[in-house]
Scaffold this motif. Structure first.
Motif: not given
Length: 325
Positions: A180, A191, A185-186
């Protein structure tokens, strides 16, 4: 010369104190309207109940963005709420100022409930693979001795998706362990510094059974050690007290033996006087033989034959017998 900088500083301080406190009808400048650096808080020459009009005069606000606005008295008349139309301006990260979409129940989550307030109002309902809009806002964060930039990145994708900043396309969030570039994004919003999605910050730590066993053994060991220590300390105190009592008994017994020895010595010395065949010697000898078996008994004072008071008797010069108190 030295007074000039001080005068400028005091004048500037006075201006700063008056800034943002202009009331209705007072002069203002719309060029002073701005967002504060680092916090993006709106700043104006007028107070919280007024705004700076194009005429350079503070005028009362026509509507309010908050249900309970700041700066109004308890009994004051509040302006109506501003319309929550999609596309109209709003405060950063104030999703409650935006009107929810028709399918808000399907898009609802704990973050923005299907609505997204960036520079303008928009709905967060874009599906995977579709074009999206992203906004990166840099905030100033402070530590104990330094400061750093904290970037808040937001998009208009649905729940479980994120707007990629390079491709500007909605993509599925990544699972724990995948690479990431940012928290958004996680799926865990975490991240890590090594570029891998980690567990969520609120995930409870899981410990093995051996940890609980060690904790239990430690607790039992601590309790046992405490009890044993207390037992040893009390036993040592009891031994000291017992030694004191034994020493006291030995001293009293030695004192008693000394008294008996002195008594025996006195009796022997009396028997060894000249004329030991006299009636007196015979009386003491008989008394000694009669009381030899009771030598261990304490010495008792002889009772007076003239009464139970134990008064001593004496004879004065005229021969008359008298008693003395």
């Amino acid at each position: 010369m030295y007074w000039l900088p001080l005068t400028l500083i005091l004048t500037s301080a006075q201006l700063l104190v008056k800034a943002g406190y202009q009331t209705k009808g007072q002069n203002c400048s719309s060029t002073d309207n701005r967002l504060q650096i680092g916090t993006y808080q709106f700043y104006s020459d007028c107070d919280s109940q007024n705004y700076c009009s194009s005429d350079g005069v503070c005028q009362p606000k026509g509507c309010r963005k908050d249900q309970f606005p700041f700066g109004y008295a308890q009994d004051s008349q509040l302006p109506p709420l501003c319309p929550k139309c999609v596309g109209s301006p709003c405060q950063l990260n104030r999703d409650d100022q935006c009107e929810p979409p028709p399918n808000a129940a399907e898009l609802a989550d704990t973050l923005h409930y299907g609505r997204n307030c960036q520079r303008r109002r928009m709905w967060a309902n874009v599906t995977v693979g579709q074009p999206c809009e992203v906004e990166n806002t840099a905030y100033i964060a402070y530590t104990g001795s330094s400061e750093y930039i904290d970037v808040a990145s937001r998009g208009n994708c649905q729940v479980g998706l994120y707007c990629d900043s390079q491709q500007l396309t909605c993509m599925s969030m990544k699972a724990v362990g995948e690479t990431c570039d940012g928290d958004k994004e996680c799926s865990s919003f975490n991240c890590q510094s090594n570029g891998v999605c980690g567990q969520s910050a609120d995930t409870p730590n899981q410990f093995g059974v051996w940890v609980y066993v060690l904790v239990g053994v430690g607790i039992l060991g601590g309790m046992s050690g405490t009890l044993i220590s207390l037992f040893l300390i009390h036993r040592r105190q009891r031994d000291k007290e017992r030694e004191k009592r034994e020493q006291y008994w030995r001293e009293q017994n030695a004192f008693r033996q000394n008294i008996l020895q002195m008594r025996e010595t006195a009796r022997t010395s009396i028997l060894s006087l000249p004329g030991h065949n006299s009636n007196r010697n015979t009386m003491y000898s008989r008394a000694a033989s009669a009381t030899s078996d009771d030598s261990s008994l304490p010495i008792l004072q002889q009772q007076s034959p003239y009464g139970a008071s134990g008064l001593r008797n004496y004879v004065i010069d005229d021969g008359e017998f008298r008693g003395r108190d």
